[in-house]
Design a protein around this motif. Sequence first.
Motif, PDB file in Angstrom:
ATOM      1  N   TYR A 119     -13.186 -28.224  -0.616  1.00 45.11           N
ATOM      2  CA  TYR A 119     -12.829 -27.744   0.730  1.00 45.11           C
ATOM      3  C   TYR A 119     -11.415 -27.169   0.709  1.00 45.11           C
ATOM      4  O   TYR A 119     -10.545 -27.710   0.038  1.00 45.11           O
ATOM      5  CB  TYR A 119     -12.906 -28.882   1.746  1.00 45.11           C
ATOM      6  CG  TYR A 119     -14.331 -29.311   2.026  1.00 45.11           C
ATOM      7  CD1 TYR A 119     -15.111 -28.603   2.925  1.00 45.11           C
ATOM      8  CD2 TYR A 119     -14.894 -30.390   1.346  1.00 45.11           C
ATOM      9  CE1 TYR A 119     -16.429 -28.972   3.156  1.00 45.11           C
ATOM     10  CE2 TYR A 119     -16.205 -30.764   1.577  1.00 45.11           C
ATOM     11  CZ  TYR A 119     -16.969 -30.049   2.486  1.00 45.11           C
ATOM     12  OH  TYR A 119     -18.254 -30.403   2.714  1.00 45.11           O
ATOM     13  N   ASP A 120     -11.227 -26.078   1.459  1.00 50.13           N
ATOM     14  CA  ASP A 120      -9.892 -25.490   1.529  1.00 50.13           C
ATOM     15  C   ASP A 120      -9.107 -26.013   2.715  1.00 50.13           C
ATOM     16  O   ASP A 120      -7.882 -25.972   2.720  1.00 50.13           O
ATOM     17  CB  ASP A 120      -9.999 -23.969   1.652  1.00 50.13           C
ATOM     18  CG  ASP A 120     -10.083 -23.308   0.301  1.00 50.13           C
ATOM     19  OD1 ASP A 120      -9.037 -22.935  -0.232  1.00 50.13           O
ATOM     20  OD2 ASP A 120     -11.208 -23.214  -0.239  1.00 50.13           O
ATOM     21  N   VAL A 121      -9.828 -26.434   3.752  1.00 50.25           N
ATOM     22  CA  VAL A 121      -9.165 -26.960   4.941  1.00 50.25           C
ATOM     23  C   VAL A 121      -9.837 -28.269   5.320  1.00 50.25           C
ATOM     24  O   VAL A 121     -11.056 -28.331   5.446  1.00 50.25           O
ATOM     25  CB  VAL A 121      -9.285 -25.973   6.130  1.00 50.25           C
ATOM     26  CG1 VAL A 121      -8.738 -26.597   7.402  1.00 50.25           C
ATOM     27  CG2 VAL A 121      -8.582 -24.672   5.831  1.00 50.25           C
ATOM     28  N   ILE A 172      -1.487 -18.269   5.556  1.00 47.49           N
ATOM     29  CA  ILE A 172      -0.843 -18.532   6.853  1.00 47.49           C
ATOM     30  C   ILE A 172       0.584 -17.994   6.863  1.00 47.49           C
ATOM     31  O   ILE A 172       0.994 -17.345   7.827  1.00 47.49           O
ATOM     32  CB  ILE A 172      -0.854 -20.046   7.191  1.00 47.49           C
ATOM     33  CG1 ILE A 172      -2.291 -20.493   7.485  1.00 47.49           C
ATOM     34  CG2 ILE A 172       0.046 -20.335   8.395  1.00 47.49           C
ATOM     35  CD1 ILE A 172      -2.431 -21.948   7.866  1.00 47.49           C
ATOM     36  N   ILE A 173       1.335 -18.218   5.775  1.00 45.07           N
ATOM     37  CA  ILE A 173       2.710 -17.704   5.843  1.00 45.07           C
ATOM     38  C   ILE A 173       2.768 -16.180   5.704  1.00 45.07           C
ATOM     39  O   ILE A 173       3.775 -15.575   6.009  1.00 45.07           O
ATOM     40  CB  ILE A 173       3.691 -18.394   4.865  1.00 45.07           C
ATOM     41  CG1 ILE A 173       3.268 -18.204   3.426  1.00 45.07           C
ATOM     42  CG2 ILE A 173       3.866 -19.857   5.172  1.00 45.07           C
ATOM     43  CD1 ILE A 173       4.304 -18.741   2.454  1.00 45.07           C
ATOM     44  N   SER A 187      -8.455 -21.948  11.347  1.00 47.43           N
ATOM     45  CA  SER A 187      -9.916 -21.782  11.340  1.00 47.43           C
ATOM     46  C   SER A 187     -10.301 -20.312  11.248  1.00 47.43           C
ATOM     47  O   SER A 187     -11.351 -19.980  10.715  1.00 47.43           O
ATOM     48  CB  SER A 187     -10.584 -22.471  12.525  1.00 47.43           C
ATOM     49  OG  SER A 187      -9.961 -22.128  13.699  1.00 47.43           O
ATOM     50  N   TRP A 188      -9.425 -19.426  11.740  1.00 51.33           N
ATOM     51  CA  TRP A 188      -9.682 -17.986  11.619  1.00 51.33           C
ATOM     52  C   TRP A 188      -9.794 -17.574  10.158  1.00 51.33           C
ATOM     53  O   TRP A 188     -10.598 -16.702   9.791  1.00 51.33           O
ATOM     54  CB  TRP A 188      -8.546 -17.221  12.307  1.00 51.33           C
ATOM     55  CG  TRP A 188      -8.657 -15.740  12.200  1.00 51.33           C
ATOM     56  CD1 TRP A 188      -9.341 -14.904  13.034  1.00 51.33           C
ATOM     57  CD2 TRP A 188      -8.071 -14.904  11.188  1.00 51.33           C
ATOM     58  NE1 TRP A 188      -9.224 -13.609  12.610  1.00 51.33           N
ATOM     59  CE2 TRP A 188      -8.438 -13.584  11.476  1.00 51.33           C
ATOM     60  CE3 TRP A 188      -7.263 -15.145  10.076  1.00 51.33           C
ATOM     61  CZ2 TRP A 188      -8.043 -12.504  10.706  1.00 51.33           C
ATOM     62  CZ3 TRP A 188      -6.875 -14.074   9.306  1.00 51.33           C
ATOM     63  CH2 TRP A 188      -7.261 -12.769   9.620  1.00 51.33           C
ATOM     64  N   ILE A 189      -8.997 -18.218   9.282  1.00 47.95           N
ATOM     65  CA  ILE A 189      -8.956 -17.861   7.863  1.00 47.95           C
ATOM     66  C   ILE A 189     -10.304 -18.074   7.176  1.00 47.95           C
ATOM     67  O   ILE A 189     -10.706 -17.276   6.321  1.00 47.95           O
ATOM     68  CB  ILE A 189      -7.828 -18.657   7.157  1.00 47.95           C
ATOM     69  CG1 ILE A 189      -6.486 -18.062   7.557  1.00 47.95           C
ATOM     70  CG2 ILE A 189      -7.988 -18.640   5.647  1.00 47.95           C
ATOM     71  CD1 ILE A 189      -5.301 -18.865   7.126  1.00 47.95           C
ATOM     72  N   GLN A 300      -0.597  -7.655  12.695  1.00 47.79           N
ATOM     73  CA  GLN A 300      -0.803  -7.534  11.253  1.00 47.79           C
ATOM     74  C   GLN A 300      -1.426  -8.744  10.586  1.00 47.79           C
ATOM     75  O   GLN A 300      -0.916  -9.235   9.582  1.00 47.79           O
ATOM     76  CB  GLN A 300       0.518  -7.199  10.567  1.00 47.79           C
ATOM     77  CG  GLN A 300       0.990  -5.824  10.921  1.00 47.79           C
ATOM     78  CD  GLN A 300       2.310  -5.474  10.262  1.00 47.79           C
ATOM     79  OE1 GLN A 300       2.864  -6.262   9.520  1.00 47.79           O
ATOM     80  NE2 GLN A 300       2.811  -4.301  10.548  1.00 47.79           N
ATOM     81  N   ARG A 301      -2.510  -9.238  11.168  1.00 47.11           N
ATOM     82  CA  ARG A 301      -3.281 -10.226  10.438  1.00 47.11           C
ATOM     83  C   ARG A 301      -3.948  -9.510   9.265  1.00 47.11           C
ATOM     84  O   ARG A 301      -4.235  -8.312   9.375  1.00 47.11           O
ATOM     85  CB  ARG A 301      -4.378 -10.804  11.337  1.00 47.11           C
ATOM     86  CG  ARG A 301      -3.876 -11.868  12.273  1.00 47.11           C
ATOM     87  CD  ARG A 301      -5.026 -12.544  12.990  1.00 47.11           C
ATOM     88  NE  ARG A 301      -4.515 -13.426  14.020  1.00 47.11           N
ATOM     89  CZ  ARG A 301      -5.252 -13.928  14.997  1.00 47.11           C
ATOM     90  NH1 ARG A 301      -6.525 -13.605  15.094  1.00 47.11           N
ATOM     91  NH2 ARG A 301      -4.719 -14.734  15.878  1.00 47.11           N
ATOM     92  N   PRO A 302      -4.194 -10.224   8.158  1.00 45.43           N
ATOM     93  CA  PRO A 302      -4.921  -9.559   7.075  1.00 45.43           C
ATOM     94  C   PRO A 302      -6.264  -9.054   7.598  1.00 45.43           C
ATOM     95  O   PRO A 302      -6.862  -9.671   8.484  1.00 45.43           O
ATOM     96  CB  PRO A 302      -5.133 -10.669   6.054  1.00 45.43           C
ATOM     97  CG  PRO A 302      -4.381 -11.853   6.514  1.00 45.43           C
ATOM     98  CD  PRO A 302      -3.892 -11.620   7.889  1.00 45.43           C
TER      99      PRO A 302
END
Length: 311
Positions: A119-121, A172-173, A187-189, A300-302
Amino acid sequence: MLIQKPLISIIIPLYNEEKMFHQLTERITNLLDSFEPSTQVVMVNDGSIDQTKYLMEILSAKDPRYKSVFLSRNHGHQLAVSAGLFCADATEAVMIIDGDLQDPPELIADFYEKLKEGYDVIYAIRKNRKEGFLLRSAFWAYYRIQKMLSNYDIPMDVGDFCMISKRVRDIIISMPEESRYLRGMRSWIGFKQYGYEYDRGERQAGQSKYSIGKRIQIGMNGIFNFSKVPIRAMYLLGFVSILISIFYLILLIYLKYTSHNLPDGYITLIFAISFFSGVQLITIGLVGEYVYRTYNQVRQRPLFIIDKVVN
Ligand code: UDP
Ligand code: MG
């Protein structure tokens, strides 16, 4: 200074937490002494005006596992945590906890195990809360409204308490948006996320550092940063208003010619008011649509996040 980079960093934002400091750091030091993977603590002083900053300096001088970051003034919880993420040296995972021990740091072992499972999160879900009835109800209602309005699936009843992988921390950074709602960004990621249920305890000492104003601010971030429903609602209201005005016009014309005595000009007046209110709402909605698109562009979100590529 740590010579070797730690595997895990624990981030703790601190704002006037002198009453909590010893209890907090004692518990964490005990935990670190018995926890195998090398772990660093990143304390972020969010412009405290009490003894917190001196206590941090003394501890960092004594124990190199504690890194201290001092912000120039009070920037608020979300930015303090963001600064902590920025300064974390961990090579594998970052854990975020509050400084009042409402989030048991001992869960680090369980969280890390989940991380190792892929899991990543790993975010913590609050099974129950210790706040008063009013605040609890407000939180309950807020998370449900937010879920209804959100364009993304943000889990309910979760805070910032979590463990994230190094790659999620890096993403995130790299997201420069200035009004930050970390649990939403997290959670968007995407990637594989795990909800871990726990009992949220009471603040162990001192007062909550979240004023009503700060809570409203972060609540608004949670809705407006992840939803275009408020703008779309404007269009809908506009169309409804125009539809009603047209029905109303037909009804009044019918009444006028079926012997009801309506004063002169009445029909035109009512129709004009509701019709043009509708037109105005739609136009504002249109402007809002452009504003929203501009907002999306400038923050500028990815554009996309790649999990992996094969061959
Ligand atoms: N905090 C912060 N800056 C602020 C407000 C809070 O760094 O402007 C920190 C605070 O010291 C604590 C954490 O954020 O470690 C959560 O705050 P608090 O426990 O007061 O919030 P609550 O649990 O009441 O929502
Ligand atoms: Mg708290």
